[in-house]
Structure formats: C-alpha cells, structure tokens
Design a protein around this motif. Sequence first.
Motif, PDB file in Angstrom:
ATOM      1  N   GLU A  18     -16.886 -25.213  37.474  1.00 47.88           N
ATOM      2  CA  GLU A  18     -16.193 -25.735  36.299  1.00 47.88           C
ATOM      3  C   GLU A  18     -14.783 -25.152  36.196  1.00 47.88           C
ATOM      4  O   GLU A  18     -13.815 -25.870  35.939  1.00 47.88           O
ATOM      5  N   ALA A  19     -14.663 -23.852  36.412  1.00 46.80           N
ATOM      6  CA  ALA A  19     -13.351 -23.203  36.354  1.00 46.80           C
ATOM      7  C   ALA A  19     -12.429 -23.767  37.436  1.00 46.80           C
ATOM      8  O   ALA A  19     -11.251 -24.042  37.173  1.00 46.80           O
ATOM      9  N   LEU A  20     -12.945 -23.968  38.637  1.00 48.28           N
ATOM     10  CA  LEU A  20     -12.132 -24.539  39.712  1.00 48.28           C
ATOM     11  C   LEU A  20     -11.740 -25.979  39.387  1.00 48.28           C
ATOM     12  O   LEU A  20     -10.593 -26.378  39.636  1.00 48.28           O
ATOM     13  N   ASP A  21     -12.664 -26.760  38.832  1.00 43.44           N
ATOM     14  CA  ASP A  21     -12.338 -28.135  38.443  1.00 43.44           C
ATOM     15  C   ASP A  21     -11.229 -28.165  37.390  1.00 43.44           C
ATOM     16  O   ASP A  21     -10.459 -29.112  37.323  1.00 43.44           O
ATOM     17  N   GLN A  22     -11.157 -27.101  36.588  1.00 45.83           N
ATOM     18  CA  GLN A  22     -10.113 -26.996  35.565  1.00 45.83           C
ATOM     19  C   GLN A  22      -8.863 -26.298  36.104  1.00 45.83           C
ATOM     20  O   GLN A  22      -7.960 -25.959  35.357  1.00 45.83           O
ATOM     21  N   LYS A  23      -8.868 -26.058  37.418  1.00 43.94           N
ATOM     22  CA  LYS A  23      -7.730 -25.429  38.114  1.00 43.94           C
ATOM     23  C   LYS A  23      -7.387 -24.039  37.571  1.00 43.94           C
ATOM     24  O   LYS A  23      -6.237 -23.653  37.469  1.00 43.94           O
ATOM     25  N   GLN A  24      -8.435 -23.267  37.251  1.00 41.90           N
ATOM     26  CA  GLN A  24      -8.259 -21.887  36.792  1.00 41.90           C
ATOM     27  C   GLN A  24      -8.217 -20.935  37.976  1.00 41.90           C
ATOM     28  O   GLN A  24      -8.816 -21.194  39.019  1.00 41.90           O
TER      29      GLN A  24
END
Length: 128
Positions: A17-23
């Motif tokens: 989820e964090a990667l999908d949000q480009k975090q």
Amino acid sequence: MAVKELRKSDVMAHLLEALDQKQDIGHYGRLTFAMVARHFMSEEELVTYLQKDPDCDEREARSLYQQVQGKDYNPPKRERILEWQKNQDFQICPDSDDPDACNVYKDLQFPQDVYEHISEYYEQKSNS
C-alpha cells in the motif's frame, strides 16, 4: 496473483500500500519487501514495485534484488523487522504492539526450501 498472495500478510499489505502511494519505505522496508516478495514475484515485478519508492531507482532496486537473491536471504522474522524499523522513520510493522503482527511465516506459504534452509541453520547452530 502474487500481489494478492502477498496481501495475506499484514506487513506486506502495508508495504504494498505504501509503495502504491509512492511513499519512501526506507532501506529496511525495501529490504524486507525484497526478502519476502522474491518468493512470490518475478525479478521484473519486484523491481517495478520497489521503484515506486521515490528513494529507489531501477539500478538500486535491481541491485537489492540481486543481493537478496544471490545471498539467498530468508524472509526476516518478526523480531528482525521490529529491530530494523527502529533505524528508520517508516514503520515497517503497522501494529508492533500486536505479538501476531508482522510474522510473515504465519501469514504466507513459502517454498519448501525456505523452511529447509532455516532448519539447517538451527541444526548447525545447535551443533556449534
């Protein structure tokens, strides 16, 4: 299919989820992701996901994959994940107070050789 399987783990769902949000999930977040995801994703899928982190370009993502694959790292135990997250801002384990959280071995089914590798390690350790 691989992403759906990985989402069965709370820590991997959190990282995805964090990667999908480009975090920026931090070095240890990327390391955790690579150590687990390599058993479910192709190199290209894993590298593509890691590049969603703004602090990880293709060269770094590929290098991390090759390091983890080349050294045949086992997925980290919960205690290791909690230790690593103390060294960075991003919280790898979304609920570190829950003793069942962030145990990728509880939530995911790895290839048999992962479990055999772990058994061999503990046998060698007890014989030393």
